[in-house]
Design a protein around this motif. Sequence first.
Motif, PDB file in Angstrom:
ATOM      1  N   GLY A  60       0.800  -1.220   0.000  1.00  0.00           N
ATOM      2  CA  GLY A  60       0.000   0.000   0.000  1.00  0.00           C
ATOM      3  C   GLY A  60       0.832   1.269   0.000  1.00  0.00           C
ATOM      4  N   GLY A  61       2.143   1.121   0.073  1.00  0.00           N
ATOM      5  CA  GLY A  61       3.033   2.274   0.043  1.00  0.00           C
ATOM      6  C   GLY A  61       3.634   2.586   1.398  1.00  0.00           C
ATOM      7  N   PRO A  62       4.645   3.445   1.401  1.00  0.00           N
ATOM      8  CA  PRO A  62       5.353   3.777   2.644  1.00  0.00           C
ATOM      9  C   PRO A  62       4.444   4.345   3.740  1.00  0.00           C
ATOM     10  N   GLY A  63       3.477   5.179   3.360  1.00  0.00           N
ATOM     11  CA  GLY A  63       2.590   5.766   4.367  1.00  0.00           C
ATOM     12  C   GLY A  63       1.792   4.718   5.114  1.00  0.00           C
ATOM     13  N   GLU A  64       1.254   3.765   4.377  1.00  0.00           N
ATOM     14  CA  GLU A  64       0.492   2.683   5.012  1.00  0.00           C
ATOM     15  C   GLU A  64       1.407   1.817   5.872  1.00  0.00           C
ATOM     16  N   LEU A  65       2.618   1.576   5.392  1.00  0.00           N
ATOM     17  CA  LEU A  65       3.567   0.772   6.152  1.00  0.00           C
ATOM     18  C   LEU A  65       3.944   1.466   7.455  1.00  0.00           C
ATOM     19  N   VAL A  66       4.147   2.770   7.426  1.00  0.00           N
ATOM     20  CA  VAL A  66       4.460   3.518   8.651  1.00  0.00           C
ATOM     21  C   VAL A  66       3.344   3.330   9.668  1.00  0.00           C
ATOM     22  N   GLU A  67       2.090   3.410   9.224  1.00  0.00           N
ATOM     23  CA  GLU A  67       0.965   3.223  10.139  1.00  0.00           C
ATOM     24  C   GLU A  67       0.985   1.839  10.776  1.00  0.00           C
ATOM     25  N   THR A  68       1.353   0.833  10.005  1.00  0.00           N
ATOM     26  CA  THR A  68       1.425  -0.537  10.516  1.00  0.00           C
ATOM     27  C   THR A  68       2.591  -0.698  11.490  1.00  0.00           C
ATOM     28  N   LEU A  69       3.719  -0.077  11.167  1.00  0.00           N
ATOM     29  CA  LEU A  69       4.911  -0.229  12.004  1.00  0.00           C
ATOM     30  C   LEU A  69       4.777   0.480  13.349  1.00  0.00           C
ATOM     31  N   ARG A  70       4.040   1.563  13.388  1.00  0.00           N
ATOM     32  CA  ARG A  70       3.892   2.312  14.642  1.00  0.00           C
ATOM     33  C   ARG A  70       2.929   1.583  15.569  1.00  0.00           C
ATOM     34  N   THR A  71       3.406   1.308  16.774  1.00  0.00           N
ATOM     35  CA  THR A  71       2.617   0.633  17.798  1.00  0.00           C
ATOM     36  C   THR A  71       2.842   1.361  19.117  1.00  0.00           C
ATOM     37  N   PRO A  72       2.110   1.002  20.163  1.00  0.00           N
ATOM     38  CA  PRO A  72       2.402   1.605  21.474  1.00  0.00           C
ATOM     39  C   PRO A  72       3.835   1.321  21.952  1.00  0.00           C
ATOM     40  N   GLU A  82       9.762   7.042   8.376  1.00  0.00           N
ATOM     41  CA  GLU A  82       9.875   6.946   6.919  1.00  0.00           C
ATOM     42  C   GLU A  82      11.123   6.169   6.509  1.00  0.00           C
ATOM     43  N   LYS A  83      12.241   6.434   7.169  1.00  0.00           N
ATOM     44  CA  LYS A  83      13.487   5.720   6.856  1.00  0.00           C
ATOM     45  C   LYS A  83      13.367   4.242   7.225  1.00  0.00           C
ATOM     46  N   ILE A  84      12.712   3.964   8.354  1.00  0.00           N
ATOM     47  CA  ILE A  84      12.500   2.577   8.761  1.00  0.00           C
ATOM     48  C   ILE A  84      11.636   1.869   7.723  1.00  0.00           C
ATOM     49  N   ALA A  85      10.568   2.519   7.274  1.00  0.00           N
ATOM     50  CA  ALA A  85       9.686   1.926   6.262  1.00  0.00           C
ATOM     51  C   ALA A  85      10.462   1.636   4.975  1.00  0.00           C
ATOM     52  N   GLU A  86      11.310   2.555   4.547  1.00  0.00           N
ATOM     53  CA  GLU A  86      12.120   2.334   3.345  1.00  0.00           C
ATOM     54  C   GLU A  86      13.016   1.109   3.514  1.00  0.00           C
ATOM     55  N   SER A  87      13.587   0.958   4.705  1.00  0.00           N
ATOM     56  CA  SER A  87      14.462  -0.192   4.963  1.00  0.00           C
ATOM     57  C   SER A  87      13.672  -1.494   4.991  1.00  0.00           C
ATOM     58  N   VAL A  88      12.469  -1.455   5.545  1.00  0.00           N
ATOM     59  CA  VAL A  88      11.619  -2.652   5.570  1.00  0.00           C
ATOM     60  C   VAL A  88      11.262  -3.055   4.140  1.00  0.00           C
ATOM     61  N   ILE A  89      10.931  -2.099   3.306  1.00  0.00           N
ATOM     62  CA  ILE A  89      10.606  -2.398   1.904  1.00  0.00           C
ATOM     63  C   ILE A  89      11.810  -3.026   1.204  1.00  0.00           C
ATOM     64  N   ALA A  90      13.004  -2.519   1.478  1.00  0.00           N
ATOM     65  CA  ALA A  90      14.221  -3.100   0.892  1.00  0.00           C
ATOM     66  C   ALA A  90      14.426  -4.534   1.385  1.00  0.00           C
ATOM     67  N   LEU A  91      14.142  -4.799   2.650  1.00  0.00           N
ATOM     68  CA  LEU A  91      14.264  -6.164   3.177  1.00  0.00           C
ATOM     69  C   LEU A  91      13.260  -7.094   2.504  1.00  0.00           C
ATOM     70  N   ILE A  92      12.054  -6.613   2.287  1.00  0.00           N
ATOM     71  CA  ILE A  92      11.037  -7.421   1.617  1.00  0.00           C
ATOM     72  C   ILE A  92      11.496  -7.761   0.199  1.00  0.00           C
ATOM     73  N   ASP A  93      12.077  -6.785  -0.480  1.00  0.00           N
ATOM     74  CA  ASP A  93      12.555  -7.007  -1.846  1.00  0.00           C
ATOM     75  C   ASP A  93      13.669  -8.052  -1.897  1.00  0.00           C
TER      76      ASP A  93
END
Length: 118
Positions: A60-72, A82-93
């Motif tokens: 769904g894109g970096p914005g959606e991923l950021v929402e998923t990654l953020r937790t209490p 944003e940088k964490i999301a970019e790194s997660v996308i690179a790991l998925i690739d």
Amino acid sequence: MRQKYRICSVQAEKMLNIKEFAVVEKDTKQVDSTLLRDDHFSLIGEQNYDYAAIVRSAAGGPGELVETLRTPNLFPIADYAEKIAESVIALIDEDNDHCVELFFDDNDLAVADAPMPR
């Protein structure tokens, strides 16, 4: 504050793990960031995610991923998230077991956000 995030993809367990570390000791305040060692960092948070859910969210894109990654337990500021999301996308690739570490220094943000003198 100086922080680092260790992001690991563990395919066998079908999970993504993110650990947040920070330099919390006052005696390291004057230590240059390039000289910090692993023992200068303290674990301050950890979060495990279902790998399939992270892959769906990343689609769904970096914005959606950021929402998923953020937790209490893990709620980095926007720039870091944003940088964490970019790194997660690179790991998925890469699609294999792998870890990456990201280092952040709040002083870098303060300098970047400072207004221009007149």
